[in-house]
Scaffold this motif. Structure first.
Motif, PDB file in Angstrom:
ATOM      1  N   ARG A 153       0.849  -1.196   0.000  1.00 55.25           N
ATOM      2  CA  ARG A 153       0.000   0.000   0.000  1.00 55.25           C
ATOM      3  C   ARG A 153       0.878   1.237   0.000  1.00 55.25           C
ATOM      4  N   PHE A 154       0.460   2.268  -0.730  1.00 55.73           N
ATOM      5  CA  PHE A 154       1.088   3.589  -0.644  1.00 55.73           C
ATOM      6  C   PHE A 154       0.047   4.543  -0.087  1.00 55.73           C
ATOM      7  N   ASP A 155       0.305   5.133   1.060  1.00 56.39           N
ATOM      8  CA  ASP A 155      -0.633   6.067   1.697  1.00 56.39           C
ATOM      9  C   ASP A 155      -2.041   5.461   1.747  1.00 56.39           C
ATOM     10  N   ILE A 180      -4.170   0.698  -2.020  1.00 57.83           N
ATOM     11  CA  ILE A 180      -3.608  -0.634  -2.269  1.00 57.83           C
ATOM     12  C   ILE A 180      -3.114  -0.728  -3.713  1.00 57.83           C
ATOM     13  N   ILE A 181      -1.831  -1.068  -3.876  1.00 56.55           N
ATOM     14  CA  ILE A 181      -1.214  -1.108  -5.201  1.00 56.55           C
ATOM     15  C   ILE A 181      -0.991  -2.559  -5.632  1.00 56.55           C
ATOM     16  N   LEU A 182      -0.559  -3.386  -4.702  1.00 55.03           N
ATOM     17  CA  LEU A 182      -0.423  -4.821  -4.975  1.00 55.03           C
ATOM     18  C   LEU A 182      -1.283  -5.564  -3.968  1.00 55.03           C
ATOM     19  N   PRO A 211      -0.150  -3.830 -18.267  1.00 57.91           N
ATOM     20  CA  PRO A 211      -0.240  -2.448 -18.729  1.00 57.91           C
ATOM     21  C   PRO A 211       0.456  -1.511 -17.754  1.00 57.91           C
ATOM     22  N   SER A 212       0.752  -0.320 -18.210  1.00 52.05           N
ATOM     23  CA  SER A 212       1.436   0.671 -17.384  1.00 52.05           C
ATOM     24  C   SER A 212       0.615   0.977 -16.135  1.00 52.05           C
ATOM     25  N   GLY A 213       1.286   1.031 -14.994  1.00 48.97           N
ATOM     26  CA  GLY A 213       0.600   1.364 -13.748  1.00 48.97           C
ATOM     27  C   GLY A 213       0.028   0.171 -13.007  1.00 48.97           C
ATOM     28  N   CYS A 214       0.285  -1.057 -13.505  1.00 48.75           N
ATOM     29  CA  CYS A 214      -0.314  -2.227 -12.863  1.00 48.75           C
ATOM     30  C   CYS A 214       0.497  -2.719 -11.678  1.00 48.75           C
ATOM     31  N   GLY A 215       1.710  -2.186 -11.500  1.00 48.79           N
ATOM     32  CA  GLY A 215       2.495  -2.565 -10.317  1.00 48.79           C
ATOM     33  C   GLY A 215       3.752  -3.360 -10.618  1.00 48.79           C
ATOM     34  N   LYS A 216       4.188  -3.396 -11.869  1.00 45.38           N
ATOM     35  CA  LYS A 216       5.382  -4.182 -12.237  1.00 45.38           C
ATOM     36  C   LYS A 216       6.625  -3.642 -11.540  1.00 45.38           C
ATOM     37  N   THR A 217       6.835  -2.324 -11.656  1.00 41.01           N
ATOM     38  CA  THR A 217       8.015  -1.729 -11.029  1.00 41.01           C
ATOM     39  C   THR A 217       7.980  -1.923  -9.514  1.00 41.01           C
TER      40      THR A 217
HETATM   41  N1  LIG Z   1       6.249   5.721  -4.125  1.00 42.32           N
HETATM   42  C1  LIG Z   1       4.966   5.695  -4.502  1.00 42.32           C
HETATM   43  N2  LIG Z   1       4.034   6.398  -3.830  1.00 42.32           N
HETATM   44  C2  LIG Z   1       2.730   6.375  -4.208  1.00 42.32           C
HETATM   45  N3  LIG Z   1       2.250   5.674  -5.246  1.00 42.32           N
HETATM   46  C3  LIG Z   1       3.132   4.951  -5.971  1.00 42.32           C
HETATM   47  C4  LIG Z   1       4.528   4.923  -5.647  1.00 42.32           C
HETATM   48  N4  LIG Z   1       5.158   4.116  -6.529  1.00 42.32           N
HETATM   49  C5  LIG Z   1       4.197   3.666  -7.364  1.00 42.32           C
HETATM   50  N5  LIG Z   1       2.988   4.160  -7.044  1.00 42.32           N
HETATM   51  C6  LIG Z   1       1.711   3.856  -7.711  1.00 42.32           C
HETATM   52  O1  LIG Z   1       1.606   2.468  -7.827  1.00 42.32           O
HETATM   53  C7  LIG Z   1       1.038   2.092  -9.065  1.00 42.32           C
HETATM   54  C8  LIG Z   1       1.904   1.070  -9.750  1.00 42.32           C
HETATM   55  O2  LIG Z   1       3.128   1.689 -10.113  1.00 42.32           O
HETATM   56  P1  LIG Z   1       4.278   0.911 -10.846  1.00 42.32           P
HETATM   57  O3  LIG Z   1       4.662  -0.270 -10.043  1.00 42.32           O
HETATM   58  O4  LIG Z   1       5.350   1.890 -11.127  1.00 42.32           O
HETATM   59  O5  LIG Z   1       3.578   0.466 -12.198  1.00 42.32           O
HETATM   60  P2  LIG Z   1       4.220  -0.088 -13.551  1.00 42.32           P
HETATM   61  O6  LIG Z   1       5.685  -0.252 -13.350  1.00 42.32           O
HETATM   62  O7  LIG Z   1       3.502  -1.381 -13.794  1.00 42.32           O
HETATM   63  O8  LIG Z   1       3.890   0.905 -14.606  1.00 42.32           O
HETATM   64  C9  LIG Z   1       0.849   3.365  -9.856  1.00 42.32           C
HETATM   65  O9  LIG Z   1      -0.511   3.719  -9.798  1.00 42.32           O
HETATM   66  C10 LIG Z   1       1.687   4.384  -9.131  1.00 42.32           C
HETATM   67  O10 LIG Z   1       1.095   5.645  -9.201  1.00 42.32           O
END
Ligand SMILES: Nc1ncnc2c1ncn2[C@@H]1O[C@H](COP(=O)(O)OP(=O)(O)O)[C@@H](O)[C@H]1O
Ligand SMILES: [Mg+2]
Lengths: 366, 269
Positions: free
Chosen positions: A15-17, A20-22, A40-46
């Protein structure tokens, strides 16, 4: 956990703030394989890569590395190295010093460092580039330096975050082949992130398809392409015709107002399903022949094949890839094998899906 | 089009003439035998000789340079840490607040800063003189350094720090081997800015100096009040030439760095 497993995620959430991201990510990564996180972009890969590298801590669940819980181990103490999306090369150091950075941090002597840096540069086909400044390199060369800088530390796992997305098509295709060869030669695990499904299919031993912080499906490129679990995966991995249908009984399905033989089973009687047929599995026949009749509405020349859109009598659109062409407005027949039909159950979990497939794949069907 | 360009060039020329004329006027009469700024009667180096034979003046020049070097050095160290602290501050509001506090110090009038330091030093019982001047100069230089270093930090991709950590660097290694080298041009710029601000500060120094300690600008001011001697002109000429030299050195050293950057920009495109 088997001996082959090097990284394991158990019910990991992030979770970020409070957002829920993953959610509930579980998987096991084995030694020496090429994995791809596709989505797709923004799905949580990074975010997943950063959890593995140690830049982030999971909000819930555990991450194990080599059998040891590593949730709180900082990145500088992990046997993992990353190739960053923007390369992140140090602009004040030349190529040699960039590659040597990790070795110098670990206090190796110059005598040990030099051959290892040279070998790493050799691995990425950059012999003779030691003394170049980073500013003098092209995008592709920076990419290679970033890879050399990571592999010179002999990590057990190499993480690559969309490393090819900034390169032009030709260079990208060449680098795909090179990366795959590099992984085989080094024999270490690669975890590769991309949003390009063709790239994922071409390179991976195993693909994790991600959507909105969840793993939708994992498996070999072939199985994910041939047997997508749901509409998202079918749509994201290649072109597909997704048509609503009804499962009449085992191995018989009806759609587009007709009844067809198929190879899927284990559904309820008269269960509403979605069927998938890939455009390249549709064969063009003269009007009146084949299994379905469609009227061609549009046609594009794609180089290797023609891409046509046809409408059947029920109003379903069919995308057809064929080396034969047809005229717009022409009525044609379509033929496909029972194996070309893939039936998807609504809302099926990956576990149930795998169990169902296993129950009848042994029976001689594919 | 061409006409317009000639017009704007002429305008620029006029502006520079107006700005530099008084300085050249002053420089010109520093060579005047007559010892005034009305009639040029002949060429002489007498006023320069007077400057160099004036023991008190030479001592003040040395003091001024020591204060400038020390204060800019210390404020560079403090300013770099300040910039790092602002850079690493989480939360946008808090960060903006810190930055605003920094900028307020930059724009507030010297008189107010000088007066408030005078009050502070008197309250704390710090003797006015070298130490009080040095402290005041450090205080007004720190925000300048912060302002020069912070953009460099923001220019740095955060993945650079991640990459260093990924390659095994501890926090101190990251700072010394990645961050500091990256922001070095900003550190130099900050140092030179602080140096020039300290060298030509009058108002703040005027408030906080005392006990016979003086810097050049304060000394020149008090001498000018007692009636213009052409040795003041000679001294001003010397200061102007030294400042010019510093600016030129700074210009050529940053131009070298700029070239490398241009090259990288061109390659990426
Ligand atoms: N440090 C962070 N603080 C808040 N939200 C984040 C942070 N890092 C990523 N996110 C959010 O998490 C989601 C997934 O990000 P990310 O893992 O970078 O996606 P991807 O690499 O698949 O494009 C995005 O909606 C992004 O805005
Ligand atoms: Mg990403």
């Amino acid at each position: 956990m088997t001996k082959k497993t090097i990284i394991q995620f158990d019910h990991v959430a992030k979770r970020f703030d409070g957002e829920i991201i993953l959610k509930d990510i579980s998987f096991a990564i084995e030694r020496g394989k090429f994995y791809t996180l596709l989505g797709p972009s923004g799905c949580g890969k990074t975010t997943i890569l950063r959890l593995i590298a140690g830049f982030l801590e999971p909000s819930e669940g555990t991450i194990t590395f080599d059998g040891r819980m590593v949730n709180k181990i900082p990145p500088n103490k992990r046997q993992v190295n990353t190739v960053f999306q923007d390369y992140a090369l140090f602009p004040h150091l030349n190529v040699f010093e960039n590659v040597a950075f990790g070795l110098r941090i670990n206090k190796l002597t110059n005598k040990e460092i030099e051959p290892r840096v040279k070998q790493a540069l050799h691995f990425v086909n950059l012999d003779g580039y030691q003394n170049r400044e980073i500013a003098e390199l092209s995008g592709g060369q920076k990419q290679r330096v970033a890879i050399a800088r990571a592999i010179v530390n002999q990590p057990q796992v190499l993480l690559l975050d969309e490393p090819l997305s900034a390169l032009d098509l030709k260079l990208r295709t060449a680098m795909q082949v090179e990366l795959r060869q590099l992984q085989r030669r080094l024999g270490i695990t690669f975890i590769f992130v991309t949003h390009d499904q063709e790239e994922a299919l071409a390179m991976s031993d195993e693909i994790f398809v991600l959507n909105q912080g969840k793993i939708e499906q994992s498996g070999s490129p072939r199985s994910i392409y041939d047997e997508p679990i749901n509409r998202f995966v079918a749509d994201f991995i290649g072109e597909s015709n997704i048509i609503p249908g009804t499962m009449l009984k085992d191995r018989v399905v009806s759609f587009a107002g007709k009844t067809f033989d198929c190879v899927d089973q284990g559904f309820d009687e008269r269960e509403a399903v979605e069927i998938v047929i890939r455009p390249e599995d549709l064969e063009i026949k003269p009007h009146g022949e084949g299994l379905l009749q469609v009227r061609i509405e549009s046609q594009l020349f794609r180089g290797v094949h023609y891409e046509m859109i046809g409408k059947d009598e029920d109003g379903n659109s069919w995308m057809i890839h064929s080396t034969k062409s047809a005229r717009i407005g022409e009525e044609i027949g379509l033929f496909f094998e029972p194996e070309a039909i893939h039936v998807m159950r609504h809302g099926e979990t990956e576990e149930a899906f795998d169990r169902r497939l296993e129950s009848y794949e042994g029976a001689g069907h594919d | 089009m061409v006409k317009k360009r000639i017009g704007s060039t002429l305008f620029l020329l006029c502006v520079f003439v107006v700005l530099y004329l008084p300085i050249f006027y002053l420089m010109f009469y520093s060579f005047n035998k007559a010892g005034n700024m009305t009639h040029f009667t002949g060429f002489t180096f007498d006023w320069y000789k007077e400057v160099f034979s004036d023991k008190r003046l030479i001592a003040i020049v040395v003091d001024t340079v020591i204060v400038a070097l020390l204060s800019s050095l210390l404020s560079t160290v403090l300013g770099v840490f300040g910039a790092l602290a602002i850079y690493l501050t989480k939360g946008r509001h808090y960060k903006n607040m810190l930055l605003s506090l920094n900028n307020i110090l930059m724009v507030s009038p010297d008189v107010i800063i000088g007066a408030s330091f005078l009050i502070l030093f008197t309250l704390l019982g710090i003797k006015l003189g070298f130490i009080s001047v040095l402290l005041a100069h450090i205080a007004f230089s720190v925000p300048i350094v912060v302002l020069m270093v912070l953009p460099k930090l923001q220019e740095m991709s955060p993945t650079l720090i991640d990459a260093a950590r990924d390659l095994g660097a501890k926090r101190l290694d990251v700072l010394l081997k990645v961050v500091i080298p990256f922001i070095t041009p900003g550190i130099f710029a900050g140092f030179f800015m602080a140096l020039t601000y300290s060298l030509d500060d009058f108002a703040v120094t005027f408030f906080v100096t005392g006990n016979g300690f003086s810097t050049l600008s304060v000394e020149i001011y008090s001498r000018a009040r007692q009636g213009i001697s052409m040795s003041v002109n000679a001294l001003s000429t010397l200061i102007f030439l030294i400042t010019l030299a510093i600016v030129l050195v700074y210009y050529f050293s940053t131009r070298g760095m700029g070239k490398v950057k241009q090259l990288s920009g061109g390659e990426d495109a």
